[in-house]
Write a protein that holds these residues in place. Structure first.
Motif, short mmCIF file in Angstrom:
data_model
loop_
_atom_site.label_atom_id
_atom_site.label_comp_id
_atom_site.label_asym_id
_atom_site.label_seq_id
_atom_site.Cartn_x
_atom_site.Cartn_y
_atom_site.Cartn_z
N GLY A 285 -6.61 10.61 6.68
CA GLY A 285 -7.06 10.83 8.04
C GLY A 285 -8.57 10.88 8.14
N VAL A 286 -9.05 11.44 9.24
CA VAL A 286 -10.48 11.44 9.56
C VAL A 286 -10.92 12.86 9.89
CG1 VAL A 286 -12.26 10.50 11.08
CG2 VAL A 286 -10.25 9.11 10.49
N VAL A 287 -12.03 13.29 9.29
CA VAL A 287 -12.65 14.57 9.61
C VAL A 287 -14.08 14.29 10.04
CG1 VAL A 287 -13.37 16.82 8.74
CG2 VAL A 287 -11.19 15.82 7.98
N GLU A 288 -14.47 14.80 11.22
CA GLU A 288 -15.83 14.60 11.73
C GLU A 288 -16.54 15.94 11.81
OE1 GLU A 288 -18.18 12.93 15.71
OE2 GLU A 288 -15.99 12.98 15.65
N SER A 289 -17.76 15.97 11.34
CA SER A 289 -18.55 17.19 11.41
C SER A 289 -20.03 16.83 11.51
CB SER A 289 -18.31 18.05 10.15
OG SER A 289 -19.13 19.20 10.17
N GLY A 290 -20.62 17.16 12.65
CA GLY A 290 -22.05 16.96 12.84
C GLY A 290 -22.49 15.51 12.69
N GLY A 291 -21.67 14.58 13.15
CA GLY A 291 -22.02 13.17 13.06
C GLY A 291 -21.70 12.52 11.74
N THR A 292 -21.13 13.29 10.81
CA THR A 292 -20.69 12.74 9.52
C THR A 292 -19.18 12.63 9.52
OG1 THR A 292 -22.58 13.66 8.32
CG2 THR A 292 -20.64 13.12 7.04
N PHE A 293 -18.70 11.48 9.09
CA PHE A 293 -17.26 11.21 9.09
C PHE A 293 -16.79 11.12 7.64
CE2 PHE A 293 -18.77 9.73 13.10
CZ PHE A 293 -17.73 9.89 14.00
N THR A 294 -15.74 11.88 7.33
CA THR A 294 -15.07 11.77 6.04
C THR A 294 -13.70 11.17 6.29
OG1 THR A 294 -16.24 13.71 5.20
CG2 THR A 294 -14.26 13.00 4.01
N VAL A 295 -13.49 9.97 5.78
CA VAL A 295 -12.25 9.23 6.04
C VAL A 295 -11.52 9.05 4.73
CG1 VAL A 295 -11.24 7.14 7.02
CG2 VAL A 295 -13.42 8.01 7.92
N THR A 296 -10.24 9.41 4.73
CA THR A 296 -9.39 9.31 3.54
C THR A 296 -8.21 8.41 3.86
OG1 THR A 296 -10.01 11.53 2.81
CG2 THR A 296 -7.99 10.60 1.90
N GLY A 297 -7.94 7.46 2.99
CA GLY A 297 -6.84 6.54 3.27
C GLY A 297 -6.25 5.91 2.04
N SER A 298 -5.11 5.26 2.25
CA SER A 298 -4.40 4.57 1.19
C SER A 298 -3.72 3.35 1.80
CB SER A 298 -3.37 5.48 0.54
OG SER A 298 -2.74 4.84 -0.54
N GLY A 299 -3.41 2.37 0.96
CA GLY A 299 -2.77 1.14 1.43
C GLY A 299 -3.65 -0.06 1.15
N ASP A 300 -3.60 -1.04 2.02
CA ASP A 300 -4.42 -2.23 1.85
C ASP A 300 -4.46 -3.00 3.15
OD1 ASP A 300 -6.08 -3.96 0.56
OD2 ASP A 300 -4.59 -4.74 -0.83
N ILE A 301 -5.52 -3.81 3.29
CA ILE A 301 -5.62 -4.79 4.37
C ILE A 301 -5.77 -6.13 3.67
CG2 ILE A 301 -6.81 -5.46 6.49
CD1 ILE A 301 -8.05 -2.69 6.60
N ALA A 302 -4.65 -6.84 3.52
CA ALA A 302 -4.66 -8.05 2.69
C ALA A 302 -3.33 -8.77 2.87
CB ALA A 302 -4.87 -7.69 1.22
N PRO A 303 -3.24 -10.02 2.41
CA PRO A 303 -1.93 -10.69 2.40
C PRO A 303 -0.95 -9.91 1.53
CG PRO A 303 -3.69 -12.26 2.00
CD PRO A 303 -4.32 -10.91 1.94
N SER A 304 0.30 -9.94 1.91
CA SER A 304 1.34 -9.24 1.16
C SER A 304 2.12 -10.23 0.30
CB SER A 304 2.30 -8.53 2.11
OG SER A 304 3.38 -7.95 1.39
N THR A 305 2.44 -9.81 -0.91
CA THR A 305 3.30 -10.61 -1.78
C THR A 305 4.60 -9.87 -2.08
OG1 THR A 305 2.17 -9.71 -3.73
CG2 THR A 305 1.33 -11.78 -2.83
N GLU A 306 4.89 -8.84 -1.30
CA GLU A 306 6.10 -8.04 -1.51
C GLU A 306 7.26 -8.67 -0.76
OE1 GLU A 306 6.36 -5.46 -3.60
OE2 GLU A 306 4.29 -5.87 -4.15
N GLY A 307 7.94 -9.58 -1.39
CA GLY A 307 9.07 -10.25 -0.78
C GLY A 307 9.45 -11.47 -1.59
N LEU A 308 10.50 -12.14 -1.16
CA LEU A 308 10.95 -13.35 -1.84
C LEU A 308 10.25 -14.56 -1.25
CD1 LEU A 308 14.81 -12.68 -1.96
CD2 LEU A 308 13.12 -12.23 -3.73
N SER A 309 9.97 -15.53 -2.08
CA SER A 309 9.37 -16.77 -1.61
C SER A 309 10.47 -17.80 -1.37
CB SER A 309 8.37 -17.31 -2.64
OG SER A 309 9.01 -17.53 -3.88
N ILE A 310 10.14 -18.84 -0.61
CA ILE A 310 11.17 -19.83 -0.28
C ILE A 310 11.64 -20.58 -1.52
CG2 ILE A 310 10.36 -20.11 2.09
CD1 ILE A 310 9.06 -22.74 1.23
N GLU A 311 10.82 -20.64 -2.57
CA GLU A 311 11.25 -21.34 -3.77
C GLU A 311 12.33 -20.58 -4.54
OE1 GLU A 311 6.93 -20.01 -4.74
OE2 GLU A 311 8.11 -20.63 -2.99
N THR A 312 12.66 -19.37 -4.09
CA THR A 312 13.80 -18.66 -4.67
C THR A 312 15.07 -19.50 -4.51
OG1 THR A 312 12.79 -16.53 -4.15
CG2 THR A 312 15.16 -16.53 -4.55
#
Length: 522
Positions: A285-312
């Motif tokens: 999440g996000v914590v703001e204090s006096g104009g300073t932001f501390t942001v904590t996160g997990s995951g990704d912003i990217a193409p996903s390869t979690e699944g079957l491909s059509i060549e299966t």
């Protein structure tokens, strides 16, 4: 035995233009009148279809819950499956404008890494990302552009999941902060970086066609898993991915353009913040204090390869290919076995043209059979996979057509290669064995977790098995967490380059066969 008999092809003034067409008709007649050859080609196509459909119907994914239906994969602006999970502090931005920040720290945790897997350690994975983003809302898969610092890849500008541009290398700390800026002018978004907030360097530019007038602008942090790969005792590799989390500190935040004042909105896009670690130890999440932001996160912003491909759905190609090899070899060796090759060469002394005609016929017939088989099993098998709850990675229509036509071309090139080996060896068993050893065996060794990855990749570069690269539908992205190995369906050559290697072997073998045929009939 050689002969200098004059034939109608050589005395006919039209032979130069019509002679080869007559040869093609003659070779086609030979092929279609031998019932076993036609049946063999039909069997090859049926094997590809039936084994592919059997694989599809035997695969079922359950996600639990009342509906037992897996959620659909988020899809990016270009139609690819994406992972879009991050912590986001944002405001609306109407029209042109931008955001400037200073990043003073990037830290994180990695849960239970090797060698002992007994504790949680401090650390940031290479593709942890912290920076600023302009995005078409908070819907997963919506268009965006972002400038970021990363764990080990320096400053980057990325947009719409698949595009990545590198800035300066190096990390970030309180003693060595990084300034980031992202601006919008119409559909054009430009990213900048600076070490002091005064002298700016352009990292990249993105054009996001169709971006709405009002977008979301703000700060984000995300961190993909920690991937380790180790060699298995019996060959192949074992992959493990552990949960990670990153925290970044931002200050000197300034906005330009039409942005309302007041509180920043805070969202865990994509459902971040639901792991046990986040619940009980450090919530995302996000914590703001006096104009300073501390942001904590997990995951990704990217193409996903979690699944079957059509060549299966193409699991039957290897078996079908073996049948094709047998048919192609017999198409030439049967004439040697029965002594009919002498009659063929008497009718057409230009021996290179005889082999060329045979290659055109076997290649064309195989291509048509392969096109029918792949054109059936890929779309039908993919629909079956999705109907059974399997997440299938989406591809464009052009990519699907390339896979279908490419498999047909792969089979055709292999048939020509096998025909040439038959002309070289003039013995069915030897030629079939050589073709299988050259094409099928390297592919099995490279993809069956038997060999180290490096050796497997070289096999798929240097042998005719390189042609199987034509079936890869999901590209390898350098900025995506993953072990891109042949065992996972990733080939070291581009699809058409791999097919060209197989084609080169077929042409070389055919040339050698022509040379031998000119020197000796049988």
């Amino acid at each position: 035995m050689t002969t200098g008999t004059v034939t109608p092809y050589r005395s006919d003034p039209q032979a130069g233009r019509g002679g080869f067409a007559q040869l093609l008709r003659a070779e086609w007649t030979k092929f279609r009148t031998v019932r076993g050859q036609l049946i063999g080609m039909v069997v090859a196509a049926l094997v590809i279809v039936l084994l592919g459909l059997l694989t599809a119907t035997g695969s079922h994914t359950s996600c639990g819950g009342a509906s037992d239906v897996c959620p659909a994969l988020p899809v990016g602006p270009d139609g690819e499956a994406v992972d879009d999970t991050f912590s986001f502090a944002h405001r609306p931005l109407s029209g042109d404008g931008g955001i400037t920040v200073r990043v003073t720290s990037l830290s994180g945790i990695i849960t239970y890494p090797p060698p002992d897997h007994d504790k949680i350690v401090s650390g940031v994975v290479p593709w942890a990302k912290a920076g600023i983003i302009i995005k078409d809302g908070i819907r997963r898969g919506s268009a965006y552009a972002a400038v970021m610092v990363t764990g080990s890849h320096g400053v980057r500008m990325q947009h719409n999941f698949t595009r990545d541009a590198a800035g300066r290398p190096g990390g970030v700390s309180a003693a060595s902060p990084r300034w980031l800026r992202l601006t919008r002018s119409g559909d054009t978004l430009t990213g900048y970086e600076s070490v002091d907030g005064r002298q700016w360097t352009t990292v990249g530019t993105a054009r996001l066609t169709g971006l709405p007038a009002t977008v979301r602008v703000g700060l984000f942090v995300t961190s993909p898993g920690d991937l380790t790969v180790r060699q298995a005792d019996l060959g192949g590799s074992i992959q493990q991915v552990r949960f990670t989390q990153a925290t970044a500190v931002f200050d000197q935040v300034s906005l330009e353009g039409a942005t309302p004042r007041g509180e920043w909105s805070r969202d865990n896009v994509g459902g971040a913040g639901k792991t046990d670690w986040e619940r009980y130890h450090r919530p995302s999440g996000v914590v703001e204090s006096g104009g300073t932001f501390t942001v904590t996160g997990s995951g990704d912003i990217a193409p996903s390869t979690e699944g079957l491909s059509i060549e299966t759905t193409l699991s039957g190609v290897l078996a079908g290919l073996i049948v094709v090899i047998v048919v192609a070899v017999l198409f030439i060796t049967a004439e040697y076995r029965r002594g009919l090759i002498h009659i063929t060469l008497l009718a057409s002394p230009r021996r290179g043209r005889v082999l060329a005609a045979k290659a055109v016929v076997i290649g064309t017939v195989t291509f048509v059979a392969g096109l029918a088989a792949a054109g059936t099993v890929v779309p039908v098998g993919t629909r079956i996979l999705r109907a059974d709850g399997n997440p299938v990675l989406p591809v464009s229509t052009l990519t699907e057509l390339r896979v279908v036509a490419g498999i047909a071309a792969l089979l055709a090139a292999a048939a020509v290669f096998a025909l040439a080996l038959g002309a070289l060896f003039r013995h069915s068993a030897a030629a079939v064995t050589a073709a299988i050893v050259a094409i099928v065996v390297p592919h099995i060794l490279a993809t069956a977790s038997v060999l180290p990855v490096g050796v497997a990749q070289w096999l798929l570069r240097l042998t005719p098995a390189a042609g199987f690269a034509i079936q890869q539908s999901i590209p390898e992205y350098a900025h995506v967490l993953g072990h891109h190995s042949p065992q996972g369906g990733y080939y070291p050559l581009e699809p058409w380059a791999g097919l060209a290697v197989l084609g080169g072997y077929a042409v070389l073998a055919l040339g050698l066969a022509v040379l031998r045929l000119r020197r000796r009939d049988a």
